[in-house]
Design a protein around this motif. Structure first.
Motif, short mmCIF file in Angstrom:
data_model
loop_
_atom_site.label_atom_id
_atom_site.label_comp_id
_atom_site.label_asym_id
_atom_site.label_seq_id
_atom_site.Cartn_x
_atom_site.Cartn_y
_atom_site.Cartn_z
N SER A 1 0.82 -1.21 0.00
CA SER A 1 0.00 0.00 0.00
C SER A 1 0.86 1.26 0.00
N GLY A 2 0.50 2.19 -0.89
CA GLY A 2 1.21 3.46 -0.98
C GLY A 2 2.51 3.42 -1.73
N ARG A 3 2.88 2.24 -2.24
CA ARG A 3 4.11 2.09 -3.01
C ARG A 3 3.74 1.62 -4.42
N SER B 1 -0.05 3.11 -5.29
CA SER B 1 -0.30 4.53 -5.13
C SER B 1 -0.65 5.16 -6.47
#
Length: 332
Positions: free
Chosen positions: A207-209, A233
């Protein structure tokens, strides 16, 4: 010759059809591999290190495993053994692996970019593999993935390769990897082409990468996962040519997909957010769909890639001419 611009390599096709010069530059990547982050300024591979030419399996495996920067030129056809690694061979940081001419090939095995898998590691480790360039190689017949990027590896540029006939993914990017550009590759004779994100339970790492740019790739009858994305992301997909695929792009687990200027011909589902697993997000603009059975599904909002980097998308109408002429090996 290996560093000349792609504009020359495609016989100025771009100039003839009004293709932007910025999209044709081949001396460095476009997209997420250019972003300064995680202590790495863009992606330079083995620049500054020795240049070596390898012709045998032993030489190749030796140099890709050495510490420090190397430019590794592959001459001819090299068979990668299966052994006890299922045919996956580790590449260390700061490497450029580039084929010479149009006949350089890796056969029977794949390249692994990443430290050993550890589900308990949820932030980038100090020894994360980084700064890798793979260009101008035919990679085929792997018993697992052709190229696997995992375990928080970052700043990877995969460009102008011919990728086919792997047992699993052609290019998989997962387990927290970040800042990757996949450009001007030809994918063919392959089923599950390119995965972004490990699985639906791997949000702690992913998550977020998983920021990835796909541009000017030729998905030539590569059946599915072109790409299939979880937790990212932002994945930016522009100016790719999709030809006769069951589906093009799938966004799940709240991934953000920014899809623009692509050409889809005979693709059953060009873009999906209602797919296996939780819904994703997708915005689309300026794409062309011909002989497709469904529209591109859209949902939510997605960050504009220009938040991270500058680029110019060419007109989708020129993609079927320019991309096959420039994608794959022997074009740089």
């Amino acid at each position: 010759m290996l560093r000349r611009s792609l504009a020359a390599a495609v016989l100025v096709t771009g100039a003839l059809v009004g293709w932007p010069d910025t999209a044709l530059a081949a001396d460095g990547p476009v997209g997420f591999a250019t972003v300064n982050a995680l202590g790495q300024n863009g992606t330079t591979g083995g620049a500054g290190g020795p240049t070596v030419t390898v012709t045998t399996t032993a030489q190749f495996l030796d140099y890709i495993a050495r510490p420090g920067p190397y430019v590794i030129q592959v001459s001819g056809r090299i068979t990668l053994p299966t052994g006890n690694t299922d045919g996956m061979h580790n590449v260390t940081s700061d490497k450029t692996i580039v084929g010479l001419g149009a006949t350089a090939a890796l056969v029977g095995g794949g390249l692994n970019i990443g430290v050993p898998v550890n589900d308990d590691v949820t932030t980038p480790p100090a020894n994360a593999v980084h700064n890798i360039i793979i260009r101008n190689l035919s990679i085929t017949g792997a018993t697992d993935d052709l190229i696997n990027v995992q375990m928080f590896s970052h700043h990877i540029w995969i460009d102008h390769n011919d990728l086919s006939n792997g047992d699993d993914g052609a290019i998989d990017i997962k387990r927290g990897s970040d800042y990757v550009t996949v450009s001007w590759n030809r994918f063919h004779d392959h089923d599950k082409t390119t995965l972004v994100g490990h699985d639906d339970d791997n949000g702690a790492q992913d998550s977020g990468r998983l920021r990835v740019t796909y541009h000017h790739n030729f998905f030539d009858t590569s059946d599915q996962r072109n790409p299939r994305v979880r937790f990212s992301s932002l994945v930016h997909v522009f100016n790719n040519y999709y030809y006769d695929n069951s589906y093009g792009i799938a966004s799940t687990n709240e991934s953000g997909l920014f899809v623009e200027g692509n050409y889809f011909y005979s693709v059953n589902n060009p873009g999906r957010v209602d797919f296996s697993g939780p819904l994703g997000r997708m915005v689309q603009r300026d794409n062309i769909l011909i002989a497709c059975n469904h529209a591109i599904e859209t949902r939510g909002t997605v960050t504009d890639p220009r938040t991270y980097y500058a680029y110019t998308a060419g007109p989708a109408s020129t993609v079927p001419t320019v991309v096959p002429a420039g994608a794959g090996v022997g074009k740089i």
